[in-house]
Design a protein around this motif. Structure first.
Motif, PDB file in Angstrom:
ATOM      1  N   MET A  47       0.830  -1.196   0.000  1.00 21.69           N
ATOM      2  CA  MET A  47       0.000   0.000   0.000  1.00 21.69           C
ATOM      3  C   MET A  47       0.874   1.260   0.000  1.00 21.69           C
ATOM      4  SD  MET A  47      -2.732   1.217   2.889  1.00 21.69           S
ATOM      5  CE  MET A  47      -1.431   1.407   4.083  1.00 21.69           C
ATOM      6  N   ILE A  48       1.867   1.304   0.866  1.00 23.02           N
ATOM      7  CA  ILE A  48       2.760   2.469   0.951  1.00 23.02           C
ATOM      8  C   ILE A  48       3.531   2.652  -0.347  1.00 23.02           C
ATOM      9  CG2 ILE A  48       4.747   3.447   2.170  1.00 23.02           C
ATOM     10  CD1 ILE A  48       2.065   3.498   3.727  1.00 23.02           C
ATOM     11  N   ASN A  49       4.058   1.564  -0.894  1.00 26.10           N
ATOM     12  CA  ASN A  49       4.811   1.636  -2.142  1.00 26.10           C
ATOM     13  C   ASN A  49       3.955   2.188  -3.274  1.00 26.10           C
ATOM     14  OD1 ASN A  49       7.065   1.054  -3.940  1.00 26.10           O
ATOM     15  ND2 ASN A  49       5.769  -0.588  -4.714  1.00 26.10           N
ATOM     16  N   CYS A  50       2.718   1.738  -3.364  1.00 27.95           N
ATOM     17  CA  CYS A  50       1.826   2.210  -4.430  1.00 27.95           C
ATOM     18  C   CYS A  50       1.521   3.695  -4.295  1.00 27.95           C
ATOM     19  CB  CYS A  50       0.529   1.413  -4.417  1.00 27.95           C
ATOM     20  SG  CYS A  50       0.716  -0.288  -4.929  1.00 27.95           S
ATOM     21  N   ILE A  51       1.360   4.156  -3.075  1.00 28.51           N
ATOM     22  CA  ILE A  51       1.080   5.572  -2.845  1.00 28.51           C
ATOM     23  C   ILE A  51       2.302   6.420  -3.185  1.00 28.51           C
ATOM     24  CG2 ILE A  51       0.625   7.317  -1.066  1.00 28.51           C
ATOM     25  CD1 ILE A  51      -1.135   5.189   0.325  1.00 28.51           C
ATOM     26  N   VAL A  52       3.448   6.024  -2.679  1.00 26.23           N
ATOM     27  CA  VAL A  52       4.668   6.823  -2.840  1.00 26.23           C
ATOM     28  C   VAL A  52       5.091   6.901  -4.297  1.00 26.23           C
ATOM     29  CG1 VAL A  52       7.131   6.890  -2.305  1.00 26.23           C
ATOM     30  CG2 VAL A  52       5.485   6.451  -0.501  1.00 26.23           C
ATOM     31  N   TYR A  53       5.138   5.777  -4.981  1.00 22.17           N
ATOM     32  CA  TYR A  53       5.664   5.799  -6.349  1.00 22.17           C
ATOM     33  C   TYR A  53       4.787   6.588  -7.301  1.00 22.17           C
ATOM     34  CZ  TYR A  53       7.724   4.668 -10.737  1.00 22.17           C
ATOM     35  OH  TYR A  53       8.315   4.791 -11.958  1.00 22.17           O
ATOM     36  N   GLY A  54       3.502   6.363  -7.268  1.00 22.38           N
ATOM     37  CA  GLY A  54       2.630   7.005  -8.251  1.00 22.38           C
ATOM     38  C   GLY A  54       2.285   8.444  -7.956  1.00 22.38           C
ATOM     39  N   LEU A  55       2.165   8.794  -6.689  1.00 21.97           N
ATOM     40  CA  LEU A  55       1.629  10.110  -6.358  1.00 21.97           C
ATOM     41  C   LEU A  55       2.621  11.088  -5.738  1.00 21.97           C
ATOM     42  CD1 LEU A  55      -1.832   9.042  -4.912  1.00 21.97           C
ATOM     43  CD2 LEU A  55      -1.297   9.876  -7.205  1.00 21.97           C
ATOM     44  N   LEU A  56       3.631  10.593  -5.062  1.00 27.15           N
ATOM     45  CA  LEU A  56       4.504  11.500  -4.330  1.00 27.15           C
ATOM     46  C   LEU A  56       5.826  11.807  -5.028  1.00 27.15           C
ATOM     47  CD1 LEU A  56       3.926  10.237  -0.678  1.00 27.15           C
ATOM     48  CD2 LEU A  56       2.757  12.060  -1.912  1.00 27.15           C
ATOM     49  N   LYS A  57       6.082  11.192  -6.162  1.00 33.28           N
ATOM     50  CA  LYS A  57       7.317  11.539  -6.859  1.00 33.28           C
ATOM     51  C   LYS A  57       7.149  12.900  -7.536  1.00 33.28           C
ATOM     52  CE  LYS A  57       6.686   9.172 -11.221  1.00 33.28           C
ATOM     53  NZ  LYS A  57       7.326   8.325 -12.169  1.00 33.28           N
ATOM     54  N   GLU A  58       8.243  13.511  -7.879  1.00 27.29           N
ATOM     55  CA  GLU A  58       8.220  14.887  -8.381  1.00 27.29           C
ATOM     56  C   GLU A  58       7.324  15.046  -9.614  1.00 27.29           C
ATOM     57  OE1 GLU A  58      11.414  18.027 -10.177  1.00 27.29           O
ATOM     58  OE2 GLU A  58      12.025  16.763  -8.510  1.00 27.29           O
ATOM     59  N   LYS A  59       7.502  14.187 -10.599  1.00 26.51           N
ATOM     60  CA  LYS A  59       6.649  14.240 -11.793  1.00 26.51           C
ATOM     61  C   LYS A  59       5.657  13.089 -11.701  1.00 26.51           C
ATOM     62  CE  LYS A  59       6.615  14.275 -16.772  1.00 26.51           C
ATOM     63  NZ  LYS A  59       7.287  13.911 -17.987  1.00 26.51           N
ATOM     64  N   ARG A  60       4.416  13.399 -11.357  1.00 22.43           N
ATOM     65  CA  ARG A  60       3.394  12.370 -11.172  1.00 22.43           C
ATOM     66  C   ARG A  60       3.112  11.639 -12.478  1.00 22.43           C
ATOM     67  NH1 ARG A  60      -0.645  15.725  -7.319  1.00 22.43           N
ATOM     68  NH2 ARG A  60       0.684  15.634  -5.497  1.00 22.43           N
ATOM     69  N   ASP A  61       2.876  10.358 -12.335  1.00 23.86           N
ATOM     70  CA  ASP A  61       2.592   9.513 -13.484  1.00 23.86           C
ATOM     71  C   ASP A  61       1.200   8.925 -13.292  1.00 23.86           C
ATOM     72  OD1 ASP A  61       2.533   7.703 -15.545  1.00 23.86           O
ATOM     73  OD2 ASP A  61       4.593   7.017 -15.232  1.00 23.86           O
ATOM     74  N   LEU A  62       0.212   9.489 -13.984  1.00 24.69           N
ATOM     75  CA  LEU A  62      -1.177   9.093 -13.793  1.00 24.69           C
ATOM     76  C   LEU A  62      -1.415   7.632 -14.158  1.00 24.69           C
ATOM     77  CD1 LEU A  62      -3.980   9.955 -12.926  1.00 24.69           C
ATOM     78  CD2 LEU A  62      -4.404  10.686 -15.277  1.00 24.69           C
ATOM     79  N   SER A  63      -0.796   7.152 -15.222  1.00 28.19           N
ATOM     80  CA  SER A  63      -1.021   5.759 -15.616  1.00 28.19           C
ATOM     81  C   SER A  63      -0.498   4.793 -14.557  1.00 28.19           C
ATOM     82  CB  SER A  63      -0.367   5.461 -16.970  1.00 28.19           C
ATOM     83  OG  SER A  63       1.030   5.660 -16.908  1.00 28.19           O
ATOM     84  N   ILE A  64       0.635   5.105 -13.946  1.00 27.17           N
ATOM     85  CA  ILE A  64       1.161   4.270 -12.861  1.00 27.17           C
ATOM     86  C   ILE A  64       0.243   4.368 -11.648  1.00 27.17           C
ATOM     87  CG2 ILE A  64       3.077   3.955 -11.245  1.00 27.17           C
ATOM     88  CD1 ILE A  64       3.729   3.025 -14.046  1.00 27.17           C
ATOM     89  N   SER A  65      -0.252   5.555 -11.350  1.00 26.31           N
ATOM     90  CA  SER A  65      -1.155   5.733 -10.214  1.00 26.31           C
ATOM     91  C   SER A  65      -2.435   4.927 -10.405  1.00 26.31           C
ATOM     92  CB  SER A  65      -1.514   7.211 -10.038  1.00 26.31           C
ATOM     93  OG  SER A  65      -0.359   7.950  -9.749  1.00 26.31           O
ATOM     94  N   LEU A  66      -2.983   4.916 -11.615  1.00 25.11           N
ATOM     95  CA  LEU A  66      -4.192   4.142 -11.879  1.00 25.11           C
ATOM     96  C   LEU A  66      -3.932   2.638 -11.765  1.00 25.11           C
ATOM     97  CD1 LEU A  66      -5.728   6.158 -14.847  1.00 25.11           C
ATOM     98  CD2 LEU A  66      -6.525   6.068 -12.472  1.00 25.11           C
ATOM     99  N   ALA A  67      -2.778   2.205 -12.252  1.00 23.49           N
ATOM    100  CA  ALA A  67      -2.433   0.783 -12.141  1.00 23.49           C
ATOM    101  C   ALA A  67      -2.207   0.390 -10.686  1.00 23.49           C
ATOM    102  CB  ALA A  67      -1.192   0.482 -12.966  1.00 23.49           C
ATOM    103  N   ASN A  68      -1.740   1.325  -9.869  1.00 21.18           N
ATOM    104  CA  ASN A  68      -1.470   1.041  -8.458  1.00 21.18           C
ATOM    105  C   ASN A  68      -2.692   1.213  -7.558  1.00 21.18           C
ATOM    106  OD1 ASN A  68       1.173   0.379  -8.912  1.00 21.18           O
ATOM    107  ND2 ASN A  68       2.001   2.330  -8.251  1.00 21.18           N
ATOM    108  N   ALA A  69      -3.769   1.781  -8.072  1.00 24.09           N
ATOM    109  CA  ALA A  69      -4.958   2.018  -7.248  1.00 24.09           C
ATOM    110  C   ALA A  69      -5.482   0.748  -6.581  1.00 24.09           C
ATOM    111  CB  ALA A  69      -6.047   2.698  -8.070  1.00 24.09           C
ATOM    112  N   PRO A  70      -5.580  -0.383  -7.287  1.00 19.29           N
ATOM    113  CA  PRO A  70      -6.014  -1.596  -6.581  1.00 19.29           C
ATOM    114  C   PRO A  70      -5.048  -1.998  -5.464  1.00 19.29           C
ATOM    115  CG  PRO A  70      -6.146  -1.920  -8.947  1.00 19.29           C
ATOM    116  CD  PRO A  70      -5.438  -0.615  -8.718  1.00 19.29           C
ATOM    117  N   GLY A  71      -3.775  -1.730  -5.650  1.00 20.41           N
ATOM    118  CA  GLY A  71      -2.793  -2.045  -4.607  1.00 20.41           C
ATOM    119  C   GLY A  71      -3.015  -1.229  -3.352  1.00 20.41           C
ATOM    120  N   VAL A  72      -3.368   0.028  -3.517  1.00 22.36           N
ATOM    121  CA  VAL A  72      -3.643   0.885  -2.362  1.00 22.36           C
ATOM    122  C   VAL A  72      -4.905   0.407  -1.651  1.00 22.36           C
ATOM    123  CG1 VAL A  72      -4.226   3.225  -1.617  1.00 22.36           C
ATOM    124  CG2 VAL A  72      -2.499   2.893  -3.395  1.00 22.36           C
ATOM    125  N   ILE A  73      -5.966   0.220  -2.393  1.00 17.58           N
ATOM    126  CA  ILE A  73      -7.260  -0.142  -1.798  1.00 17.58           C
ATOM    127  C   ILE A  73      -7.219  -1.541  -1.187  1.00 17.58           C
ATOM    128  CG2 ILE A  73      -9.688  -0.580  -2.329  1.00 17.58           C
ATOM    129  CD1 ILE A  73      -9.313   1.612  -4.573  1.00 17.58           C
TER     130      ILE A  73
END
Length: 83
Positions: A47-73
Motif C-alpha cells: 500500500m505504501i509503495n503504491c502511494i509513494v511511487y505514483g503520487l509523491l514523486k516529483e513528476k506524477r505519473d497518472l497511468s502508474i497511479s491508476l495501475a497502483n490504485a487496486p494495490g492501495v485499496i
C-alpha cells in the motif's frame, strides 16, 4: 516491431500483471475475515509503495497511479483485516 510499439505493449503487460498481483489480495482478505489471519506487513508495504511511487514523486505519473490504485485499496483492506 518498433521500439515505441514494444514499449506500449510492455506497458499494457506490466499494468495487467500489477493489477493481477493486487487482486490476489482478495483471497487473503477472505481468509482474514474467516479467522485465518495472514501477515499484515506485506500488504501494508504494498500500500505504501503504491502511494509513494505514483503520487509523491516529483513528476506524477497518472497511468502508474491508476495501475497502483487496486494495490492501495486492497492492500489497505488486507492490512486492516489482518490485524
Amino acid at each position: 516491431m518498433t521500439n515505441q510499439r514494444f514499449i506500449t505493449i510492455l506497458g499494457y503487460v506490466a499494468t495487467f500483471t500489477s493489477v493481477c498481483m493486487y487482486v490476489s489480495y482478495l483471497q487473503q482478505i477472505g481468509l482474514n475475515l474467516s479467522g485465518q489471519k495472514g501477515g499484515w506487513l506485506q500488504p501494508f508495504a504494498t500500500m505504501i509503495n503504491c502511494i509513494v511511487y505514483g503520487l509523491l514523486k516529483e513528476k506524477r505519473d497518472l497511468s502508474i497511479s491508476l495501475a497502483n490504485a487496486p494495490g492501495v485499496i486492497l492492500g489497505l483492506i488486507t492490512f486492516v483485516t489482518a490485524l
